[in-house]
Motif scaffolding. Structure first.
Motif, PDB file in Angstrom:
ATOM      1  N   UNK A 120      11.141  11.348  -2.047  1.00  0.00           N
ATOM      2  CA  UNK A 120      11.304  12.062  -3.299  1.00  0.00           C
ATOM      3  C   UNK A 120      12.404  11.505  -4.180  1.00  0.00           C
ATOM      4  N   UNK A 121      13.496  11.062  -3.548  1.00  0.00           N
ATOM      5  CA  UNK A 121      14.628  10.597  -4.344  1.00  0.00           C
ATOM      6  C   UNK A 121      14.212   9.477  -5.264  1.00  0.00           C
ATOM      7  N   UNK A 122      13.227   8.701  -4.785  1.00  0.00           N
ATOM      8  CA  UNK A 122      12.752   7.563  -5.552  1.00  0.00           C
ATOM      9  C   UNK A 122      12.158   8.014  -6.869  1.00  0.00           C
ATOM     10  N   UNK A 123      11.384   9.105  -6.809  1.00  0.00           N
ATOM     11  CA  UNK A 123      10.716   9.564  -8.018  1.00  0.00           C
ATOM     12  C   UNK A 123      11.742   9.903  -9.089  1.00  0.00           C
ATOM     13  N   UNK A 124      12.826  10.510  -8.659  1.00  0.00           N
ATOM     14  CA  UNK A 124      13.829  10.893  -9.640  1.00  0.00           C
ATOM     15  C   UNK A 124      14.454   9.652 -10.280  1.00  0.00           C
ATOM     16  N   UNK A 125      14.731   8.653  -9.446  1.00  0.00           N
ATOM     17  CA  UNK A 125      15.320   7.429  -9.995  1.00  0.00           C
ATOM     18  C   UNK A 125      14.376   6.734 -10.956  1.00  0.00           C
TER      19      UNK A 125
ATOM     20  N   UNK B 110       0.839  -1.199   0.000  1.00  0.00           N
ATOM     21  CA  UNK B 110       0.000   0.000   0.000  1.00  0.00           C
ATOM     22  C   UNK B 110       0.871   1.245   0.000  1.00  0.00           C
ATOM     23  N   UNK B 111       1.946   1.146   0.767  1.00  0.00           N
ATOM     24  CA  UNK B 111       2.857   2.277   0.939  1.00  0.00           C
ATOM     25  C   UNK B 111       4.270   1.789   0.660  1.00  0.00           C
ATOM     26  N   UNK B 112       4.903   2.390  -0.345  1.00  0.00           N
ATOM     27  CA  UNK B 112       6.275   2.033  -0.675  1.00  0.00           C
ATOM     28  C   UNK B 112       7.185   3.172  -0.232  1.00  0.00           C
ATOM     29  N   UNK B 113       8.248   2.828   0.473  1.00  0.00           N
ATOM     30  CA  UNK B 113       9.142   3.872   0.967  1.00  0.00           C
ATOM     31  C   UNK B 113       9.871   4.543  -0.188  1.00  0.00           C
ATOM     32  N   UNK B 114      10.114   3.766  -1.229  1.00  0.00           N
ATOM     33  CA  UNK B 114      10.797   4.287  -2.399  1.00  0.00           C
ATOM     34  C   UNK B 114      10.106   3.729  -3.636  1.00  0.00           C
ATOM     35  N   UNK B 115      10.125   4.508  -4.719  1.00  0.00           N
ATOM     36  CA  UNK B 115       9.536   4.018  -5.956  1.00  0.00           C
ATOM     37  C   UNK B 115      10.536   3.298  -6.839  1.00  0.00           C
ATOM     38  N   UNK B 116      11.760   3.155  -6.359  1.00  0.00           N
ATOM     39  CA  UNK B 116      12.821   2.616  -7.217  1.00  0.00           C
ATOM     40  C   UNK B 116      12.679   1.119  -7.478  1.00  0.00           C
ATOM     41  N   UNK B 117      12.110   0.389  -6.534  1.00  0.00           N
ATOM     42  CA  UNK B 117      11.990  -1.071  -6.689  1.00  0.00           C
ATOM     43  C   UNK B 117      10.830  -1.544  -5.822  1.00  0.00           C
ATOM     44  N   UNK B 118       9.624  -1.409  -6.348  1.00  0.00           N
ATOM     45  CA  UNK B 118       8.427  -1.780  -5.603  1.00  0.00           C
ATOM     46  C   UNK B 118       8.064  -3.226  -5.943  1.00  0.00           C
TER      47      UNK B 118
ATOM     48  N   UNK C 179       6.301 -12.671 -10.028  1.00  0.00           N
ATOM     49  CA  UNK C 179       6.630 -11.588  -9.106  1.00  0.00           C
ATOM     50  C   UNK C 179       7.866 -10.886  -9.646  1.00  0.00           C
ATOM     51  N   UNK C 180       7.892  -9.556  -9.471  1.00  0.00           N
ATOM     52  CA  UNK C 180       9.048  -8.785  -9.912  1.00  0.00           C
ATOM     53  C   UNK C 180       9.122  -7.494  -9.094  1.00  0.00           C
ATOM     54  N   UNK C 181      10.024  -6.605  -9.473  1.00  0.00           N
ATOM     55  CA  UNK C 181      10.151  -5.313  -8.796  1.00  0.00           C
ATOM     56  C   UNK C 181      10.074  -4.221  -9.861  1.00  0.00           C
ATOM     57  N   UNK C 182       9.240  -3.210  -9.598  1.00  0.00           N
ATOM     58  CA  UNK C 182       9.004  -2.194 -10.625  1.00  0.00           C
ATOM     59  C   UNK C 182       9.315  -0.791 -10.114  1.00  0.00           C
ATOM     60  N   UNK C 183       9.438   0.125 -11.069  1.00  0.00           N
ATOM     61  CA  UNK C 183       9.690   1.531 -10.756  1.00  0.00           C
ATOM     62  C   UNK C 183       8.391   2.315 -10.832  1.00  0.00           C
ATOM     63  N   UNK C 184       8.137   3.107  -9.804  1.00  0.00           N
ATOM     64  CA  UNK C 184       6.976   3.989  -9.811  1.00  0.00           C
ATOM     65  C   UNK C 184       7.469   5.417  -9.604  1.00  0.00           C
TER      66      UNK C 184
END
Lengths: 109, 124
Positions: free
Chosen positions: B117-122, B36-44, B83-88
């Motif tokens: 925020x750093x995640x969004x940039x990545x 529901x809540x990802x700390x970072x969007x780099x690898x969800x 299952x995998x890890x995605x960028x948001x």
């Protein structure tokens, strides 16, 4: 070709006939999205693994088409029904045409 | 404020229509798991399963490019699960659409809130 792309596969060494096993794969790769800019504002060109395939004794298990929204170091977990002993071929295809391959065998338990 | 409705972009709906060939997708028979809540969007971490699917496509409706991946299952696939890890690039709705053996489609969506925020940039 990305430096040091290191494809890895985890699966059991053996399985009962008809058993469903879980396969996990990972390749170290930055998956450069093509949307980032460098310090001078120039777009860093896209360079990703765009396709991954797994086949067993020549029959397809899974074929994955990837976009830049797959995270760096693409990781997958998926399942397969093992019909017989045999050989897996895993292949990762990079934008520049490079292909990284891994083969693994599985025995019947 | 975190409960604002998530909206799929026109680009995302276009990408979904490209996968379904314009066919209407039903619901049910598909499960999508993501935090529901990802700390970072780099690898969800996301996981999707649709028994009887021949292919499943994943979309990140709020990313600059909504396509994430298309999983095509061969006859030896066990459970139709990946299952995998995605960028948001930020908080948004993640959509999974499955193509079933009879040619029909089913879809599911899940809102994911991305903190930081750093995640969004990545992810961009």
């Amino acid at each position: 070709m990305a430096d040091g792309a290191d494809p890895r596969v985890k699966l059991p060494a053996s399985a009962a006939p008809g058993e469903v096993i879980t396969i996990r794969t990972l390749i170290s790769h930055p998956m450069e999205s093509g949307q980032r800019k460098d310090g001078e504002g120039n777009v860093i060109p896209r360079s990703i693994i765009n396709r991954f395939t797994c086949a067993f004794n020549g029959a397809p298990v899974i074929d994955i088409a990837m976009e830049p929204a797959i995270a760096a170091a693409p990781w997958f977990s998926f399942d397969m029904r093992v019909p017989e002993a045999g050989e897996f071929r895993f292949a990762w295809h990079e934008d520049d045409g490079s292909v990284y391959e891994v083969t693994k065998t599985i025995a019947l338990a | 404020a975190s409960l604002l409705p998530f909206r799929a972009s026109a680009a995302a709906e276009d990408a979904i229509a490209a996968f379904t060939g314009g066919a209407e997708a039903g619901s049910g028979g598909i499960t999508l798991t993501a935090p529901q809540l990802a700390r970072s969007g780099a690898a969800v971490p996301v996981s999707v399963e649709a028994p009887g699917a021949v292919a499943i496509a994943l979309f990140a409706t709020g990313n600059p490019a909504p396509g994430v991946a298309t999983f095509t299952f061969g006859p030896l696939a066990g459970r139709r699960r990946v299952a995998t890890r995605i960028r948001l690039s930020g908080s948004q709705e993640v959509v999974a659409v499955a193509k079933m053996e009879n040619g029909s489609f089913t879809r599911i969506s899940l809102p994911v809130t991305v903190a930081g925020r750093g995640a969004a940039r990545q992810a961009r």
